[in-house]
Design an enzyme around this catalytic site. Structure first.
Site, short mmCIF file in Angstrom:
data_model
loop_
_atom_site.label_atom_id
_atom_site.label_comp_id
_atom_site.label_asym_id
_atom_site.label_seq_id
_atom_site.Cartn_x
_atom_site.Cartn_y
_atom_site.Cartn_z
CB ALA A 1 -0.91 0.00 1.22
N GLY A 2 0.32 2.34 -0.51
CA GLY A 2 1.02 3.62 -0.50
C GLY A 2 1.38 4.13 -1.87
CB THR B 1 -3.78 4.14 4.08
OG1 THR B 1 -2.81 3.17 4.41
CG2 THR B 1 -4.84 4.18 5.16
CB SER C 1 0.63 5.45 9.20
OG SER C 1 1.14 6.72 8.81
CE LYS D 1 2.45 -1.81 5.83
NZ LYS D 1 2.37 -1.22 4.48
CB THR E 1 7.22 -3.68 9.76
OG1 THR E 1 8.36 -3.15 9.05
CG2 THR E 1 7.63 -4.87 10.59
#
EC number: 1.3.5.2
Length: 335
Positions: free
Chosen positions: A59-60, A83, A172, A214, A242
Site C-alpha cells: 500500500a502507499g 491507505t 503509520s 499492519k 512491517t
C-alpha cells in the site's frame, strides 16, 4: 532503461516524480505497450486466497486505486491500494516525501492523503483488474483516537464487496496517536469490533473477505508478543510486518536524518526482519505473515520467506530498482 529513467525522475521533486511515473505508466498501459504477464511462477495460498505468485505491491503507491490496471500488468501476485479513509483529506503540508539515495531510503510524512473511500470504490468499479486486490484502511486525521474504530468500520463496510482482502493500518507514524492502537487493550477492542463486522458482512454479501493488520517495525519483543496474542485470540486472517520506521539513526549525520516521518527502503531492512522473525516465533503458524520492508533485491524477498513470511510486498525497492525488481524477486524465490 530504468536506471536512465531514474536519473531523470530523481532530478524532480519526489512527490511530483511519484505522480509523473504513475501517470506515464498508465498511459503506456492504455496504449497497449505493457505486455500483461500473469507470472504464475510460484503459486501460493494466502489467507485462503490463491495468489499466482507471492510478490505483492505494498500500500502507499496507489492511494486511490487510480492505477490498478497498469500496476496489475507488472507481474505482481497481488496488489494493495490505499491507505484510504472515510472522508477525503489532503494529508500533511508539502514537502512531505524525501529520497535518501545514499542509503536507498525514502522518508515520508504524507499523512493518509487520499480522495476518500467512495472515490476509491468508483475507481475499482472502473478497473478491469481481476487479480487479488487488497484495500488498506485507516482513520481520518480529524477523528479522535478514541473514535478510531468508527472510521475503520465505515471503510470496512464500504470496501468489503470490492476487496479480496482488507488491511487495517494502525502503524503509520504520520497520523497523530495512530500507533497507540497497537497496544494490547486498544488493539483487542478494535480488532474484535472489525471481526464482528466482518462476520455480519460475510453473511450479507455471501463471501468471506479476510482481514489483516499492519504493524510497525519499532516494537520491542514484549509488544510483539502481545500483538501476536491478540491477533490469534480474535482470529485475524493475516498480519503484515512491517510499516515504516521512525528511527533514523541509520542515516547518521545525513541532512535528512532530522526530517519527521517514516523511513522505508534499505534502512528498515534489519528492523523489519527482526519483527518478522519474532512475530513468526510467537504466531507459531496460526496465521500467515506478509513480509514488507527493505526488499531491494531478490535475495531480500527470499530472506523474508525463510524468516516466516508466506508472501512479500515491495514499494521503496521499486523506486530504486524499477519494475524489474518483481521478476528478480520471483527468480530468487524459485531457486
Amino acid at each position: 532503461m530504468y536506471p536512465l529513467a531514474r536519473r531523470i525522475l530523481f532530478a524532480l521533486d519526489a512527490e511530483k516524480a511519484h505522480h509523473f511515473t504513475l501517470d506515464a505508466l498508465n498511459m503506456v498501459y492504455k496504449l497497449g505497450l505493457i505486455p500483461v504477464t500473469g507470472n504464475r511462477t510460484k503459486p501460493v495460498k494466502l489467507m485462503g486466497l490463491d495468489l499466482p505468485n507471492p510478490v505483492g505491491l505494498a500500500a502507499g503507491l496507489d492511494k486511490n486505486g487510480e492505477y490498478i490496471d497498469a500496476l496489475g500488468a507488472l507481474g505482481f501476485g497481488f496488489i494493495e491500494i490505499g491507505t484510504v479513509t472515510p472522508n477525503p483529506q489532503p494529508g500533511n503540508p508539502q514537502p512531505r516525501l524525501f529520497r535518501v539515495p545514499e542509503y536507498q531510503g525514502i522518508i515520508n510524512r504524507m499523512g493518509f492523503n487520499n480522495h476518500g473511500i467512495d472515490a476509491m470504490i468508483q475507481n475499482i468499479e472502473k478497473s478491469k483488474f481481476s487479480g487479488v486486490l487488497g484495500i488498506n484502511i485507516g482513520k481520518n486525521a480529524v477523528t479522535p483516537i478514541e473514535n478510531a474504530a468508527d472510521d475503520y468500520l465505515i471503510c470496512l463496510e464500504k470496501a468489503y464487496a470490492h476487496a479480496s482482502y482488507i488491511t487495517v493500518n494502525i502503524s503509520s507514524p504520520n497520523t497523530k496517536n495512530l500507533r497507540a492502537l497497537q497496544g494490547g487493550d486498544e488493539l483487542s477492542a478494535l480488532l474484535e469490533a472489525l471481526k464482528n463486522k466482518q462476520a455480519q458482512l460475510a453473511s450479507v454479501h455471501g463471501k468471506y473477505v479476510p482481514l489483516a493488520v499492519k504493524i510497525a517495525p519499532d516494537l520491542d519483543e514484549a509488544q510483539i508478543e502481545d500483538i501476536a496474542h491478540v491477533v490469534k485470540s480474535v482470529e485475524m486472517d493475516g498480519i503484515i510486518a512491517t510499516n515504516t520506521t521512525i528511527d533514523k539513526s541509520s542515516l547518521g549525520s545525513h541532512p535528512l536524518a532530522g526530517e519527521q516521518g517514516g523511513l522505508s527502503g534499505l534502512p528498515v531492512h534489519e528492523k523489519s526482519n527482526r519483527v518478522l522473525k519474532l512475530l513468526a516465533d510467537h504466531i507459531d503458524g496460526k496465521l500467515p505473515i506478509i513480509g514488507v520492508g527493505g526488499i531491494m533485491e531478490g535475495r531480500d524477498a527470499a530472506e523474508k520467506i525463510r524468516l516466516g513470511a508466506t508472501a512479500v510486498q515491495v514499494y521503496s525497492g521499486l523506486i530504486y530498482k524499477g519494475p524489474a525488481l518483481v521478476k528478480e524477486c520471483l527468480k530468487a524465490l524459485a531457486q
